[in-house]
Design a protein around this motif. Sequence first.
Motif: not given
Length: 204
Positions: A87-93, A135-143, A179-185, A199-200
């Motif tokens: 779950l942690a792996i799939l949450s990060a990537m 499979l090709q790399q894609t930018d998953f984190f797009i708002e 807490e550090k991760m969240v406050k950073k962003v 944060a991820l």
Amino acid sequence: MIGRLKGILVEKQPPEILLDVQGVGYELLLPMTSFYNLPEVEQEITLFTHLVVREDAHLLFGFSHKQDRTLFRELIKTNGVGPKLALAILSAMSVNEFAYAIEQEELSKLVKIPGVGKKTAERLLVELKGKFKGLQQTDFFIESSHLPAPERPKLEQNLQLEDAISALVALGYKPTEAEKMVKKVLKPELTSEQLIREALKAAL
């Protein structure tokens, strides 16, 4: 085996949701990459699922896409990788990002995920390399939208902050680290889910 559920989203608190399926409430754990795709509460959703049966609990995991569930199942087959770490792996990537990291042997990215040490990362490379050809790399984190959001009251901002930290702790990060991760962003216009996402993203 419960393979798919379609129902009304009743509650969502990362990484867990409550889904009402014809009057029966199902508690599901979702990776954040699936959580980002959830609609508002009281809306209908369909999720692919995987049931993990343990001596002390039956845990139901939900996924927006079938390929996410496929990767989850491959991960938990890997020696030393349990459902929580998967779950942690799939949450990060995203699936494509993970596939790219495996095919390119990017150990440095994998070991940044909580719970993935060097030995686990190497094991993932050995057991999964070659399974993602094509499979090709894609930018998953797009708002989905870059429109400025209205200012949030300070109390609501604090709740977003606490929710994001709690979700990261549930995914395996230490409270102080989360807490550090969240406050950073941290930005006033971001929702708790967007805070988790940023944060991820920043952690990799």
